[in-house]
Design a protein around this motif. Structure first.
Motif, mmCIF file in Angstrom:
data_model
loop_
_atom_site.group_PDB
_atom_site.id
_atom_site.type_symbol
_atom_site.label_atom_id
_atom_site.label_comp_id
_atom_site.label_asym_id
_atom_site.label_seq_id
_atom_site.Cartn_x
_atom_site.Cartn_y
_atom_site.Cartn_z
ATOM 1 N N ASP A 17 0.733 -1.315 0.145
ATOM 2 C CA ASP A 17 0.279 -0.114 0.083
ATOM 3 C C ASP A 17 0.658 1.527 -0.089
ATOM 4 O O ASP A 17 0.391 2.323 0.198
ATOM 5 C CB ASP A 17 -0.776 -0.039 1.078
ATOM 6 N N ARG A 47 -1.699 0.802 -4.547
ATOM 7 C CA ARG A 47 -2.025 2.513 -4.765
ATOM 8 C C ARG A 47 -1.705 3.296 -5.220
ATOM 9 O O ARG A 47 -0.458 2.948 -5.957
ATOM 10 C CB ARG A 47 -1.896 3.269 -3.184
ATOM 11 N N THR A 62 -2.162 0.149 -10.198
ATOM 12 C CA THR A 62 -3.210 -0.298 -9.294
ATOM 13 C C THR A 62 -4.113 -0.972 -8.549
ATOM 14 O O THR A 62 -4.581 -1.913 -9.515
ATOM 15 C CB THR A 62 -3.839 1.398 -9.211
ATOM 16 N N LYS A 64 -6.668 -2.532 -6.573
ATOM 17 C CA LYS A 64 -7.981 -2.714 -6.425
ATOM 18 C C LYS A 64 -9.113 -3.366 -5.656
ATOM 19 O O LYS A 64 -8.925 -4.301 -6.730
ATOM 20 C CB LYS A 64 -8.966 -1.216 -6.671
ATOM 21 N N TYR A 65 -9.453 -3.393 -4.221
ATOM 22 C CA TYR A 65 -10.336 -4.300 -4.223
ATOM 23 C C TYR A 65 -11.582 -3.589 -3.730
ATOM 24 O O TYR A 65 -11.650 -3.121 -2.203
ATOM 25 C CB TYR A 65 -10.680 -5.060 -2.648
ATOM 26 N N ASP A 69 -12.331 -2.658 -0.268
ATOM 27 C CA ASP A 69 -11.678 -1.313 0.251
ATOM 28 C C ASP A 69 -13.229 -0.325 0.628
ATOM 29 O O ASP A 69 -12.383 0.612 1.843
ATOM 30 C CB ASP A 69 -11.154 0.095 -0.995
ATOM 31 N N ARG A 70 -14.072 0.214 0.892
ATOM 32 C CA ARG A 70 -15.920 0.665 0.753
ATOM 33 C C ARG A 70 -15.623 -0.158 2.302
ATOM 34 O O ARG A 70 -15.777 1.173 3.378
ATOM 35 C CB ARG A 70 -16.506 0.853 0.222
ATOM 36 N N ARG A 72 -13.316 -1.252 5.053
ATOM 37 C CA ARG A 72 -12.233 -1.065 4.994
ATOM 38 C C ARG A 72 -12.619 0.581 5.889
ATOM 39 O O ARG A 72 -11.952 0.998 6.856
ATOM 40 C CB ARG A 72 -10.923 -0.880 4.384
ATOM 41 N N LYS A 73 -12.914 1.364 4.859
ATOM 42 C CA LYS A 73 -12.689 2.341 5.900
ATOM 43 C C LYS A 73 -14.234 2.795 5.840
ATOM 44 O O LYS A 73 -14.494 4.162 6.020
ATOM 45 C CB LYS A 73 -12.549 3.432 3.792
ATOM 46 N N SER A 77 -15.023 -1.396 9.513
ATOM 47 C CA SER A 77 -13.615 -1.766 9.213
ATOM 48 C C SER A 77 -12.944 -3.266 10.186
ATOM 49 O O SER A 77 -12.229 -4.183 9.857
ATOM 50 C CB SER A 77 -12.848 -0.444 9.159
ATOM 51 N N LEU A 115 -0.730 -3.500 5.510
ATOM 52 C CA LEU A 115 -2.800 -3.920 5.176
ATOM 53 C C LEU A 115 -2.297 -4.871 4.622
ATOM 54 O O LEU A 115 -1.312 -5.289 3.575
ATOM 55 C CB LEU A 115 -2.953 -2.339 3.917
ATOM 56 N N THR A 117 -4.708 -6.277 2.345
ATOM 57 C CA THR A 117 -5.118 -6.341 1.205
ATOM 58 C C THR A 117 -4.203 -6.018 0.168
ATOM 59 O O THR A 117 -4.426 -6.408 -1.089
ATOM 60 C CB THR A 117 -6.390 -5.492 0.798
#
Length: 391
Positions: A17, A47, A62, A64-65, A69-70, A72-73, A77, A115, A117
């Motif tokens: 990340d 990232r 990049t 992305k998952y 990601d949604r 985790r934020k 989380s 991280l 992921t």
């Protein structure tokens, strides 16, 4: 300075990340380590880079998952971290990235255990392709993930498995290497953070006079995470009592106590611009550890990347905080910095630095005492580690 490049280099797949770029502390460290690495021998996946940041000449992709990601934020989380702790919903590399990687044909995979992921897909790919895996550690991965307490042990077990799979493990400090050996039951190397080659030291004669005749001006640059926000708040009364002013080189932060002794000096585009401003606008620099117990485990193993930068400035350095904080322990062990563990000690040092020209000048001499953070030595050690992996 140009580093000597060995005659041959392995092809490295870097998945993390914190990608190599010229902003953010962890990313900057990787940017400096790989700065002279042959671009055709390095592939970076992580990232998206920050638009204004400098990156290396190699290819970047990049990772992305979207759903993970949604989550985790979001407020869920910790529940996602719980699932990961149980071995559920652990991501692997998307097929389109696997195709890019397979065409690159890496000799090894390097990741950062921060991280999951990012470091789990790196571990998974290296394991299934039977190629060496190198794992960096800058922080406590379990604390970073924040699963619920009753599942933290499960995440530690999973991380121990990943940690063991690496042929080389590189921690940010010898204290972390020792502690992680006890936690994960595997030995590690360590690499201290390194400073920028482009920092211009302040002229020694500037220490003879204060920037402002009426008060001592203290500079702080960097993130307010890691308890530094709390550490600043804890010393505001001391700053007020000594008529000292703290300039924080970032935009206004509502978490910092409002006081006439605090000034937010704004961001610069590059760290080097910030350091140049500090040498012109400040008398001393500060590392403000918090005394809150919740930061103790972090402070015992983490090593602040700003300390090597501070040393390059050739300015008086104050490290304030609990005795177990790694940066403060380093200063005391090596007889460097002004190391204070109480408000009374800090108040005494601030008064002396404000009034004693000889003390300010003499303290700068300690900046030349340590060779632990020399970029050339650190990068040579890194090259040695990666070459040993393939032997």
């Amino acid at each position: 300075m140009t580093y000597a490049i060995p005659s041959s280099f392995p092809k490295i797949l870097f998945i993390a990340d914190e990608i190599p770029q010229s902003v953010n502390a962890g990313s900057i460290q990787f940017y400096r380590l790989f700065k002279n690495y042959p671009s055709d021998k390095l592939l970076v996946i992580g990232r998206a880079s920050v638009p204004y940041a400098k990156t290396l000449r190699c290819s970047y992709y990049t990772l992305k998952y979207p759903l993970l990601d949604r989550l985790r934020k979001s407020r869920f989380s910790s529940y996602l971290a719980d699932l990961h702790s149980l071995g559920l919903f652990l991501p692997t590399l998307p097929q389109q990235l696997k195709k890019v990687i397979n065409e690159f044909e890496p000799d090894m995979v390097i990741s950062l255990m921060q991280l999951i992921t990012f470091y789990y897909p790196a571990y998974h790919y290296a394991k299934h392709q039977h190629i060496p895996f190198i794992l960096f550690c800058h922080d406590d991965a379990e604390d970073f993930a924040k699963p619920h307490k009753f599942l933290k042990e499960h995440l530690t077990t999973l991380n121990a498995k990943i940690y063991h799979s690496a042929k080389k493990r590189i921690c940010i400090s010898p204290e972390m290497a020792k502690t992680w050996e006890e936690k994960y039951k595997a030995e590690s190397d360590f690499l201290y953070p390194t400073a920028s080659e482009n920092i211009k030291a302040r002229a020694a004669e500037k220490a003879k006079t204060l920037i402002n005749d009426n008060h001592l001006t203290i500079g702080y640059a960097g993130s307010l995470a890691y308890g530094y926000r709390e550490g600043i708040n804890e010393i505001v009364p001391v700053l007020e009592n000594t008529n000292s002013k703290l300039k924080i080189y970032r935009s206004n932060d509502p978490g910092i106590i409002s006081s006439s002794v605090i000034e937010f000096a704004g961001f610069a585009k590059t760290p080097e611009e910030t350091w140049n401003r500090i040498t012109e606008e400040c008398d001393v620099v500060l590392l403000p550890y918090s005394k809150e117990k919740k930061f103790e485990n972090l402070y015992r193993t983490h090593f602040p990347s700003k300390l090597p930068e501070y040393l390059e400035l050739k300015m008086p350095i104050i490290v304030n905080g609990p005795s177990y904080a790694n940066g403060l322990r380093y200063g005391k062990t090596n007889n460097m910095f002004f190391n204070t563990t109480s408000n009374s000690e800090l108040e005494d040092i601030l008064k002396k630095l404000a009034s004693n020209t000889e003390l300010r000048i003499k303290s700068i001499e300690t900046s030349n005492k340590s060779h632990d953070f020399e970029p050339e030595l650190i990068i040579k050690k890194f090259y040695s580690i990666i070459n040993k992996v393939l032997q």
